[in-house]
Design an enzyme around this catalytic site. Structure first.
Site, PDB file in Angstrom:
ATOM      1  CG  ASP A  31     -37.063 -23.358 -19.195  1.00  0.00           C
ATOM      2  OD1 ASP A  31     -37.328 -23.842 -20.206  1.00  0.00           O
ATOM      3  OD2 ASP A  31     -37.209 -24.605 -17.811  1.00  0.00           O
ATOM      4  CB  ALA A  32     -32.121 -18.882 -20.144  1.00  0.00           C
ATOM      5  CD  GLU A  33     -32.907 -19.757 -26.453  1.00  0.00           C
ATOM      6  OE1 GLU A  33     -31.986 -18.769 -27.328  1.00  0.00           O
ATOM      7  OE2 GLU A  33     -32.907 -20.577 -26.098  1.00  0.00           O
ATOM      8  CB  SER A  80     -71.364 -37.017 -14.142  1.00  0.00           C
ATOM      9  OG  SER A  80     -69.767 -37.952 -13.469  1.00  0.00           O
ATOM     10  CG  LEU A  81     -68.956 -39.065 -18.237  1.00  0.00           C
ATOM     11  CD1 LEU A  81     -66.620 -39.595 -18.758  1.00  0.00           C
ATOM     12  CD2 LEU A  81     -69.331 -39.626 -19.195  1.00  0.00           C
ATOM     13  CD  GLU A 113     -61.848 -37.132 -24.895  1.00  0.00           C
ATOM     14  OE1 GLU A 113     -62.083 -36.782 -23.878  1.00  0.00           O
ATOM     15  OE2 GLU A 113     -62.454 -36.689 -26.571  1.00  0.00           O
ATOM     16  CE  LYS A 115     -63.593 -40.627 -15.025  1.00  0.00           C
ATOM     17  NZ  LYS A 115     -63.578 -39.852 -14.220  1.00  0.00           N
ATOM     18  CG  ASP A 117     -58.041 -38.559 -10.604  1.00  0.00           C
ATOM     19  OD1 ASP A 117     -58.564 -38.367 -10.707  1.00  0.00           O
ATOM     20  OD2 ASP A 117     -57.404 -39.174  -9.469  1.00  0.00           O
ATOM     21  CD  GLU A 172     -61.247 -33.215 -16.056  1.00  0.00           C
ATOM     22  OE1 GLU A 172     -62.869 -33.011 -16.534  1.00  0.00           O
ATOM     23  OE2 GLU A 172     -61.727 -33.836 -14.371  1.00  0.00           O
ATOM     24  CE1 TYR A 224     -64.530 -32.791 -21.059  1.00  0.00           C
ATOM     25  CE2 TYR A 224     -62.856 -33.417 -20.475  1.00  0.00           C
ATOM     26  CZ  TYR A 224     -63.992 -33.332 -19.875  1.00  0.00           C
ATOM     27  OH  TYR A 224     -64.043 -33.264 -18.777  1.00  0.00           O
ATOM     28  CE  LYS A 312     -64.024 -43.411 -12.523  1.00  0.00           C
ATOM     29  NZ  LYS A 312     -64.869 -43.692 -11.345  1.00  0.00           N
ATOM     30  CB  CYS A 406     -57.000 -42.146  24.542  1.00  0.00           C
ATOM     31  SG  CYS A 406     -56.115 -41.198  24.231  1.00  0.00           S
ATOM     32  CB  CYS A 409     -54.976 -38.245  27.747  1.00  0.00           C
ATOM     33  SG  CYS A 409     -56.463 -39.386  27.093  1.00  0.00           S
ATOM     34  CB  CYS A 424     -59.900 -39.599  22.461  1.00  0.00           C
ATOM     35  SG  CYS A 424     -59.102 -38.694  24.418  1.00  0.00           S
ATOM     36  CB  CYS A 429     -56.473 -36.022  24.578  1.00  0.00           C
ATOM     37  SG  CYS A 429     -55.503 -37.431  23.488  1.00  0.00           S
TER      38      CYS A 429
END
Ligand code: IVH
Length: 669
Positions: A31-33, A80-81, A113, A115, A117, A172, A224, A312, A406, A409, A424, A429
């Site tokens: 990361d430093a490099e 959509s799917l 593939e 999916k 989220d 995505e 994709y 799913k 409630c 209160c 309520c 309250c």
């Protein structure tokens, strides 16, 4: 080497390492490099601003927040799917496809593939340079979120190849699990509501108006789909994924080319458990026909392509003991029952509470205290109670009854006809007030740092704060007397509260917690009406005339302001110096900046506006306000009971403005 050559070389190196790190997850340098390369490039670009180009890796985060997003049309709708929840449904899909193609006996080639989220995004590259990023929106039109998409380090600003013309890449944008957990830890620490799942957190980030905040969230991306001239798009999906990868775009590497439905189902079965070791959330498998020619023959319905389906994964379940059912009072007064469970591990986290939705649901599923229950954790962070295990019910068990008063209160609960939620309706309250204050002080609303859950509990229970306006009368002494509060933190808090007076007024409108008024609605309403007072005077029709404001929001706003108590609250907030008006110069946009370079000092009390309002009015026109008079002061604004500043101005020959002249100058008359 000339600076231009070194800049080109550094950019190429940085692009390469960004891809190794963010796309391939396989860095070649530390990361430093990497930081050193970036710093060298930044320094060179500072010295040679004429050599800065928008696709330079230094240009991911633009300078300033944007006003809003433009709506743009998708040249090809973003569909959509359809979903499949079982093996049988996947087999039925395969059969439909085979029949549709007139090849009932074939073992078709499908790509499977994971999916992701997240939320769908469309990226447009022109001659290999990223020019636009658009959300899915309603599928026909989305929002232009280019400035935010540019901050996603996995998305190259420039492709590895300058593909001639225009291509569109779809995929995505998602939040890796680590970044999600970090975001929620931070929110918890600030007493803000946590995100239910990474998708919500990603969706919130991509629609944030400030790209600098988006950059900090740590979004990532997978693509994709490739759209463009036929010659540019391979004739198989598997080849497209390879092509996207070769262009330097992030492609989720675990996709597979399957032959026939059995191989597809094997892939689904494998990932059901294996997905837990991924650094991001996946809620299923997308199954797509590989050959584009076959896809074209099947076509699409108005919502889904016929050549793909999403399988799913089932939500993970477990059984545990339900000790008690308790209720929670939200800031709108909604009283929601929840289950207190014997802690149990599900989907990698321990759960001890689960939502029960409402009284009707509990009755419908006959869930009782003392039951052994089946609990489920799906895509949401909040687990659900699915059903009681009747065989394990204790013999003396009783149906659960919703409390009639409630718990906070003691006032009687109400349920409007036709609704399922008990409320309520006591606006004083303490439970509602606590939740309301948490929201009011949250970062996206009035952003009062240090006013978290524990402190709110104390200022409410001690009676120091009975509504939002009381916050603006808190003093250091009474705060310092509270538990775990020193003088220093009390001072900081008072400073934070004071600072919040001059917030953009949409933050206040959002912070009031009017039902259905989210951040975006608050911004739209303020942009349209200019002040909270004007929003409060508008009729339902006038409110609804604002683009994107629907009847539900409009009615809710009207109801809120029809309540005298709320009108009174707003008045007290205004009197406490909280800004309720957006600066709007009279001459329109060209008047903006008319006070640029001018320095003002305020003294005495103005009758028509607070100091903060006067400051805001000056700043809105590009002017500056300082605390003391010097030779450089352009004007001293003089209110009633002016002090020594007036004498000093006279001595130095600084011109003065009385209230009327000042109002004239800033266009408030
Ligand atoms: S293909 C026309 N592939 O899931 C088909 N979608 O539930 C376009 N998604 O709107 C979608 N991972 O936002 C496809 N590997 C993947 C995906 C994926 C996530 C999302 C996508 C879509 C939604 C449908």
């Amino acid at each position: 080497m000339t600076p231009a050559e070194r800049i080109a070389e550094l950019r190429a190196q940085i692009r390469h390492h960004e891809e190794r790190y963010y796309v391939l997850n396989d860095p070649e340098i530390s990361d430093a490099e990497f930081d050193a390369l970036l710093e060298e490039l930044e320094a060179l670009e500072r010295e040679h601003p004429d050599l800065v180009t928008p696709d330079s890796p230094t240009q991911r985060v633009g300078g300033r927040p944007v006003e809003g997003f433009e709506t743009v049309e998708h040249p090809v709708p973003m569909l959509s799917l359809d979903n499949a929840y079982s093996e049988d449904e996947v087999r039925a899909f395969d059969e439909r496809v085979r029949r549709g193609l007139g090849a009932p006996g074939a073992a078709l080639a499908y790509v499977t593939e994971l999916k992701i989220d997240g939320l769908s995004i469309s990226l447009v590259y022109e001659n290999g340079v990223l020019v636009r990023g658009v959300t899915r929106g309603d599928g026909q039109r989305g929002e232009d979120v280019t400035s935010n998409v540019r901050t996603v380090r996995a998305i190259p600003l420039q492709l590895r190849e300058a593909v001639a013309g225009r291509i569109e890449v779809r995929g995505e944008v998602y939040l890796p699990r680590q970044a999600f957990e970090r975001a929620n830890r931070e929110r918890e620490a600030r007493g803000e509501p946590i995100f239910a799942n990474p998708r919500n957190a990603a969706a919130g980030a991509i629609r944030n108006l400030d790209p600098r905040q988006v950059a900090r969230r740590g979004l990532s991306s997978f693509v994709y789909q490739l759209l463009g001239e036929p010659a540019l798009v391979p004739d198989r999906h598997s080849a497209t994924l390879d092509r996207l990868r070769a262009l330097g775009l992030p492609v989720e590497p675990h996709w597979r080319l399957c032959h026939g439905v059995d191989e597809v189902l094997a892939y689904c079965a494998e990932w059901r458990e294996a997905r837990r070791s991924l650094p991001f959330d996946t809620d299923g498998v997308v199954i797509k026909l590989d050959e584009l020619a076959l896809r074209r023959r099947l076509g699409a319905t108005s919502k889904f392509p016929r050549w793909a389906i999403a399988f799913k994964f089932p939500a993970e379940q477990a059984t545990t003991l339900l000790h008690r059912i308790e209720v929670n009072v939200g800031r709108t007064g909604a009283v929601t029952p929840y289950a207190v469970l014997e802690p149990i591990r599900v989907s990698g986290s321990t759960i001890s509470l689960a939502t029960l939705h409402n009284e009707q649901e509990i009755a419908r599923r006959d869930i009782r205290e003392g039951d052994t229950v089946l609990v489920e954790k799906g895509g949401d962070v909040i687990p659900k109670v699915v059903k009681p295990i009747l065989a394990k019910r204790p013999p003396d068990s009783q149906p659960w009854r919703m409390p009639t008063v409630c718990p906070a209160c003691g006032s009687a609960l109400h349920k409007p006809e036709g609704e399922v939620v008990w409320r309520c309706i006591n606006s004083a309250c303490p439970a509602r007030l606590r939740r309301g204050l948490e929201h009011f002080a949250s970062r996206r609303a009035m952003d009062i740092e240090g006013l978290g859950e524990a402190l709110i509990e104390q200022v409410v229970s001690t009676g120091l704060v009975r509504d939002f306006a009381d916050l603006y009368h808190l003093d250091v002494e009474s705060l310092a007397a509270l538990e775990r509060m020193g003088k220093k933190s009390a001072q900081n808090l008072v400073g934070q509260i004071d600072r919040s007076r001059s917030n953009e007024p949409w933050r206040l409108l959002y912070g009031l917690g009017i039902r259905h008024v989210g951040e975006r609605a608050a911004q739209l309403l303020m942009a349209a009406f200019g002040s909270i007072e004007a929003v409060g005077r508008a009729t339902v029709d006038e409110l609804q005339a604002v683009n994107e404001i629907g009847p539900v929001v409009a009615r809710s706003v009207r109801e809120y302001f029809d309540e005298p108590r709320n009108q009174d609250l707003l008045r007290r907030l205004r009197e406490a110096g909280v800004r309720t008006e957006a600066p709007r110069p009279p001459g329109g946009a060209e008047a903006l900046g008319q006070l640029t370079g001018k320095t003002f000092v305020l003294t005495g009390t103005l009758s028509s506006m607070s100091r903060d309002e006067a400051t805001a009015a000056i700043e809105a026109l590009g002017g500056k306000v300082t605390g003391s008079v010097s030779k450089k002061t352009s004007w001293l604004v003089v209110g009633a009971d002016a002090g020594s500043k007036l004498e000093k101005a006279r001595a130095l020959g600084v011109p003065t403005l009385d209230e009327a002249a000042f109002l004239e100058l800033v266009g408030r008359r």
